[in-house]
Every structure is written in C-alpha cells, then in structure tokens.
Motif scaffolding. Structure first.
Motif, PDB file in Angstrom:
ATOM      1  N   ASN A 151     -50.010 -31.640-125.300  1.00  0.00           N
ATOM      2  CA  ASN A 151     -51.193 -31.382-126.133  1.00  0.00           C
ATOM      3  C   ASN A 151     -51.476 -29.904-126.409  1.00  0.00           C
TER       4      ASN A 151
ATOM      5  N   GLU B 223     -59.334 -35.963-119.709  1.00  0.00           N
ATOM      6  CA  GLU B 223     -58.074 -36.323-119.051  1.00  0.00           C
ATOM      7  C   GLU B 223     -58.121 -35.951-117.563  1.00  0.00           C
TER       8      GLU B 223
ATOM      9  N   ALA C 232     -61.347 -25.604-130.757  1.00  0.00           N
ATOM     10  CA  ALA C 232     -60.580 -26.322-131.776  1.00  0.00           C
ATOM     11  C   ALA C 232     -61.381 -26.374-133.072  1.00  0.00           C
TER      12      ALA C 232
ATOM     13  N   ALA D 182     -57.994 -29.817-126.801  1.00  0.00           N
ATOM     14  CA  ALA D 182     -59.105 -30.783-126.878  1.00  0.00           C
ATOM     15  C   ALA D 182     -58.785 -31.984-125.996  1.00  0.00           C
ATOM     16  N   GLY D 183     -59.782 -32.472-125.280  1.00  0.00           N
ATOM     17  CA  GLY D 183     -59.598 -33.666-124.457  1.00  0.00           C
ATOM     18  C   GLY D 183     -59.257 -33.367-123.010  1.00  0.00           C
TER      19      GLY D 183
END
Lengths: 419, 326
Positions: A416, A388, A103, A383-384
């Motif tokens: 996302n 998660e 990203a 991202a993330g």
C-alpha cells in the motif's frame, strides 16, 4: 420536423432533467443577496459539538457581514470518509476541520506563506511538496498513561514506571491486588493504544519512521514495533490486559477505569474531560508511556483541531480568512484549547490539575513530539494504516504472534505504500 | 387442463363474419396511422417513463460507471487515474480478505435465508387469522424491521459486549462471561442472530399476505377429505405459497448478501476482521482505503453473483412449480 406532441414531450423532458440536475448538484449555494456561505465539515465528539463550532465562528461571522458559516457534521464513518464521499459526489465543503490524512492534501488549497500559518502548530510537519495545506489550533498529546492512585498505593507500586520492564512489574503487582492492570478494549482502541505506546519508542530515534518505511529502508520486523508487540503479547499471555478486550466498548473502558476496576489506561489528553464528568470519579494521575531504556519519551502527538481549505471552494479567500481567525485569534484559540484540554505555547486557560500535570510532561520532554497514527506531511502512512494495525493487534488476542503481526504489517505496507 | 384426446384442426366455418386483415401502413404511404399509434401509446410512455428513467439513472448508469472504474486504480477524487485492465479482478481472487469476507457473507446469507423463511412461514401460519393477540404479535415481530440497521447494531452491541447487559447479568449470577463479540465464532453467530432477528418480520408479513390468497374452498375440501393439519399444510398450503416462497427467498438472500450497516454498527468487522462481510469490505476499500477502482471490481463481482443466484433460484422454483401443476 418534430410534431406538436413530440415537441411538448421534449420540453417536458428537458424541464425534468434540468430540475433534477439543479437539485441534485446543488451544494448549498449562496443566497440571492450575494452573501458568502462557507461550509465547514467538522469532527464531532462529545465535547466538540456542532453548537461548539457555531459558537467558535460566531465572533468571525459577527465581524464579517455577508459571510455565513454552515457547520456540517460527518455523515459517513467519520470526517475523512465523509469528505471522500463528498469529493466523489462533487459537493465538497469549503473548509475541513479535523482531517489529517495527507492522501487528501492534493485536494487542499495551499495556505499562504504568512506568519500566522508558520506559527500554527504542526504547519511545518504537514508540509508536502513545499506547500503547507493544514493549520492546527493546538497540540493534542496521545502517549499518556492515566493511573488510579489508590490502586497503585494498594498494590505497593511506589513512583511511576519509567521503563517497560518496570511497567510490566507494576502491572503484575496491580493484578495481584485485584485490579485489571491495563484497561484495553475493542473497536478502534486496540490498535490506537498500541500505537500510543509503541510510537514514542520507535520514533524517539527515528522521527521520520513512516517516511523511511515508505522508502523501504526500515521495517516493522526490525524495529521497536516488533519489540513492543512482543511485550504486548506477554501481557496478553500473563493476563495483564483483559482477555476479552476485543469485546469491550470504549465507553466501558472509561467506566471501568472511573469505577476503580482497572488500574491504568493509555489514552490521549482528551480523556481528562471524560474523567472530570465521570460519576463516580477517581483520583487519577498521569505519566508518559514507559520506554525500553528509561529515557524521557517524546509525546506521540497530533495537531488539535486542524483546518484546511478545499481547492474547489468558490470562496477560497474568505475560507482562508476564516481559518486565519480560527488559528490566530486569541479568544478563538483559547476556547478551542480549553474544551479538549489541548496545548499551545503562549496560550493559557484555567486548566484542571490533571491537565496541568500533562502540560508538565510535555515540558519535561522538551516539547518534543513524534507522529501518531497516519502521521503528517511526508512522514505519513498509507491510507488505512490505523485500521489495519488495529485488526492485526486484535488478532494477537486470538493467538497471532508478535512476529506474525510485524510480518503482516510489513507485507501490508509494501502493498500500500505510495509508488 | 387440456383433454388429451382433442386434436387441433384447421378452423371450420363460423357464424362470425371473417375479419379483414388490417392494412399495413408505411411512412411512404401515410404517416397518419403512425401518429395515431404514437398518440395511443403516449399514456403508456408517461407511465413507464419515470420508472425507466430511474432504472437508467440509478442502476444502469452506475453499473456502467462502476464497470469502467473497476478497470482503473482511481482513488475516488484525485485526477490521477490509471487504466489497469483486469488487474483489480485478478487481485480480488487472490485477496485473503475477500475470501474471508465471502465466507462470512455466505454464512450470513445461507443461515439467514433459511432461518428467516422457516421462522417467517411458521409464525405466519400460527398468526394467520383474527384475534388481538395475533395482531399484537404480528406488530411485535415486524417491529425490528422498522428500526434502522445502525440502531439495531448499536443496540445489540450494547447488549452483547463484554460489559453489556447479558454479561453483566451472568456475572451477577456468578457465571462466566460469554465472549459474544470477542471470540470470532461467537461474534459471527451473534451477527447472524441479529441479522435474522431484524429481518424475519418482513417474511412473516409476506407469508401472511400469501396465506390470505389461498381460497378457503381448497382448505375446506382438504378438511372434508379428512386431511390432517400437517397434510393440509404440506399438500395444499405449501404448493399454493410457492410463488411467495420464491419471492421471500430471493429478497432475503439478496438483502443478506449486501449486509454491511448492521455489521458496521455492531462489531465494526471485528474481532480482528472476523465479521467483515463482503459489502463491508467494499465500503472499507472504497472510502476508508481510497481504492475506488478495486472496490468497484469487488462490487461488480458481487452484483454478478447476486444476479446469477437470483436467476437460478427463480428458475429452479419455476421448474418445481410447474412440476407441481403437472
């Protein structure tokens, strides 16, 4: 017309604002003599210390008068957070050492189309829109099962499990022998370990799985992720992992393993350094994570100590030159590889027996690796994703089923994924 | 108090000579008085100016910028920023993570505010006065506040984890482990406990300062009237401390509605996100997930909630204080 006192006020205000702007926007500028100060934001770990990086660049600095390298440690939760904060604040470094989130690729200067870039591990995999933005120093393996040889002997487990079913059977025997069969924990490790075990099983047939998930052509629910999560759920139910895993710290996991309380622990090759330093130590062995069909799995892997140059760098040429040194100078590479026990074809160092065993596993897999965590280049997760996935796997210890987790991950990814 | 039988009438003749009305000047008549007034107010401007500049620079401008960002989908660093209108706010009210984080924050804020104030006031009353032991205890209770939230988080995390100090002692005593950080309810309780432990020391100090302002003559009068200690506390001390209570409640509530660093270090929001506070979520969405626009919307909502709560509390307290005066 402005009166005398008002003119004075305006002057004072202007001076104050200028001073504030100058101090606030300073980014560690170069010295008056014109020296180039290259700021390097690095990933700090127990072995990758600030001093280590200073020593690593010392050779380059010595042979490049006028170049100064400032090593900066993360101030946020990690290198990625810190870089985002610095970008938002308008004060990014010149070189990023360790970040792999694609990203952020748009913020990086494309690396030149030269042989040293092509030779860098994972350079091709990190290509985005035809541009290479990151060069790794080595290969870091993350699908390894470390095991206590004495525990295996006591439990009557002969040989190392190759299939998931064999592994489950071995864990049951180890539990019967009084050990914590598989050492898991909380913090970031719950999800990370699950990915380390699942990814070779998912990506041995679909190496571009993340890219396909972004397009919606594959799902968690319909993949080996769901199958693997089902096995994981049975391990929780049968007590083959600690029921209080969510409350166990990473260091406590290592301590339990080295103290001989737990029989196996899934982790990356960097664990070797911790095992070597642990007191008391154990006679540990290593094998690749088992697969559903018993085939030799690829290793989920990351580029070790990768470097990128920020677009905003005022010394991009010098920064790229420094990256070239770090990923192509034999002395610098060997130093970087040996400190974490990482690998690179054509480079050798005095390794521990356990590191040599890990190298053999990579050879047996034919050097085949697959993505882990965020992935690389076009084959990247949003991202993330690791955070998660970690939350979802932790929820399995609280009663969430494997199907629910797979469904939740599909829902999260759909919300996302890059549009 | 004003006597009720006094009526207000027009002023009568006085010995003082009448004060002539000050002539009003305009720019057209003469600029001199204006300059004189400006010169007179210059010191005030210099004194208020820095604070005003700080408020504008560090509060007003960031709030305006956050408000603008909350209407975009900006990731914080790229050039791609799209105006999305109120989408972020709509999403926020349908996000289960926000609901969960709001619940956690509410529990921490309500339980923490009540506990910090009850504990703070109780201990302040006990420790009010001279004596070495009292001085030492005052320092001891204030000490946690000196430590950084991150240090406190790591410290208690080490004490309460599954392999931590408490569970190691329990295991040694052949007792079952307590799932302080692995069970959602226990983890939330542990966070609330640590938040209170690290906060109430300030309240003790503030209440002690408030107690010092109560005139000894009032307490003496209560004693002479034969009031018990509880009656003195209830009828004299508590009403006199009303402004301090207001300040303490607002300060603690605002502080606890923004808790994130302690949670980050202690549980990292776990297990399975069950101790994620609202502020922690804002931080995760902004820098971890790269959703600066969405996180800005969350921040604006939090700011509005805090502002409304603070105003309501102050207004309610002021009303009750006035009722006490009457």
């Amino acid at each position: 017309m402005v009166s005398g006192s008002r003119r004075h006020l305006v002057k004072l205000g202007a001076i104050a604002i200028s001073a504030a702007l100058l101090t606030g926007c300073s980014t560690g500028s170069d010295s008056a003599g014109g020296d180039k100060n290259i700021r390097m934001l690095v990933n700090i770990t127990p072995v990758l210390t600030k001093q280590f990086y200073k020593d690593l660049v010392a050779g380059y600095v010595a042979s490049h008068p006028g170049v100064k390298v400032t090593i900066e440690a993360p101030t946020g939760r990690g290198i990625e957070d810190t870089l985002k904060q610095q970008l938002a604040a308008g004060s990014p470094p010149d070189i990023l050492a360790g970040g792999q989130n694609t990203a952020l690729a748009g913020q990086m200067e494309p690396l030149p189309d030269e042989q040293w870039v092509k030779d860098a591990p994972f350079a091709e995999a990190s290509e985005l829109d035809g541009k290479v933005w990151m060069a790794g120093t080595g290969v870091q393996l993350q699908s390894l099962v470390f095991y206590n040889k004495a525990a295996f002997a006591k439990a009557g487990v002969t040989g190392t499990p190759k299939t998931v079913d064999e592994f489950t059977a071995a864990l049951r025997k180890l539990k019967g022998a009084g050990y914590t069969p598989l050492q898991t924990g909380g913090e970031w490790t719950t999800g990370a370990q699950a990915l380390m075990m699942a990814n070779p099983n998912v990506m041995n047939t679909e190496p571009q799985w993340y890219a396909k998930r972004n397009k919606g052509s594959v799902t968690f629910a319909g993949s080996n992720y769901a199958k693997y999560l089902g096995v994981y759920q049975s391990w929780i139910k049968d007590g083959l992992v600690p029921k209080d895993a969510n409350g166990i710290k990473y260091q406590d996991m290592i301590n339990n393993f080295t103290a001989g309380k737990s029989a196996t622990m899934v982790m990356g090759n960097w664990l070797v350094a911790s095992l070597a330093e642990a007191k008391p130590g154990i006679d540990a062995g290593v094998f690749p994570v088992p697969t559903f069909d018993g085939s030799t799995p690829p290793q989920a892997a990351n580029p070790a100590m990768p470097y990128s140059v920020l677009k905003s760098s005022r010394h991009a040429d010098a920064a790229i030159d420094l990256v070239k040194y770090l990923v192509s100078d034999k002395k610098a590479i060997t130093k970087a590889l040996s400190v974490e026990g990482n690998f690179r074809t054509g480079y050798s160092y005095e390794a521990s027996p356990l590191t040599k065993d890990i190298a053999k596993l990579l050879d047996e897999a034919g050097g085949k690796t697959v993505a882990i965590g965020p992935g690389l280049g076009d084959n990247s997760s949003p991202a993330g994703f690791p955070a998660e996935f970690n939350t979802q796997v932790q929820s399995m210890y609280l009663g969430t089923t494997a199907d629910q987790v797979a469904g939740a991950m599909d829902k999260w990814w759909a919300a996302n994924a890059p549009k | 108090m004003r006597p009720s039988n006094v009526t207000l009438t027009a002023p009568g003749p006085s010995d003082n000579p009448p004060v002539p009305e000050r002539p009003r000047h305009t720019h057209h008549t003469s600029p001199r008085p204006l300059r004189a007034r400006a010169a007179r107010s210059l010191p005030s401007i210099f004194m208020v100016g820095p604070a005003l500049a700080a408020i504008v620079a560090f509060i007003l401008i960031p709030v305006v910028v956050a408000g603008r960002l909350s209407l975009t989908d900006w990731d914080g660093f790229s050039d791609n920023s799209k105006f999305v209108g109120l989408d972020n706010y709509v999403q926020l009210f349908h996000d289960p993570d926000v609901a969960s984080a709001a619940y956690v924050t509410l529990v921490i804020a309500v339980v923490g505010t009540v506990a910090c104030n009850v504990l703070g006031l109780g201990l302040a009353v006990m420790l009010n006065g001279q004596g070495r032991v009292k001085a030492m205890l005052r320092g001891l209770f204030f000490y946690p506040h000196v430590l950084g939230a991150v240090i406190i988080g790591f410290l208690w995390s080490a004490i309460l984890s599954s392999e931590g100090a408490v569970n190691t002692l329990l295991t040694a005593a052949h007792r079952s482990k307590i799932p302080f950080l692995s069970d959602p309810q226990w983890a939330l309780a542990a966070v609330v406990f640590v938040v209170i432990w690290s906060t109430f020391g300030v309240n003790v100090v503030l209440y002690l300062a408030g107690l010092q302002t109560i005139p000894e003559s009032l307490l003496e009068a209560a004693r002479i009237d034969g009031a018990s200690r509880w009656q003195t506390f209830r009828q004299v001390v508590l009403p006199m401390l009303a402004p301090t209570v207001t300040i303490n409640v607002v300060l603690v509530l605002v502080q606890l509605l923004r808790v994130y660093d302690l949670v980050l270090a202690m549980t990292d929001g776990g297990p399975a996100g069950h101790t994620q506070t609202y502020a922690y979520l804002v931080l995760s969405e902004s820098f971890l997930n790269g959703k600066i626009g969405y996180a800005s919307a969350q921040s604006i909502v939090l700011m509005v909630v805090i502002a409304v709560l603070a105003v309501v509390i102050v207004a309610l307290r002021q009303r009750s204080e006035k009722a006490v005066e009457l």
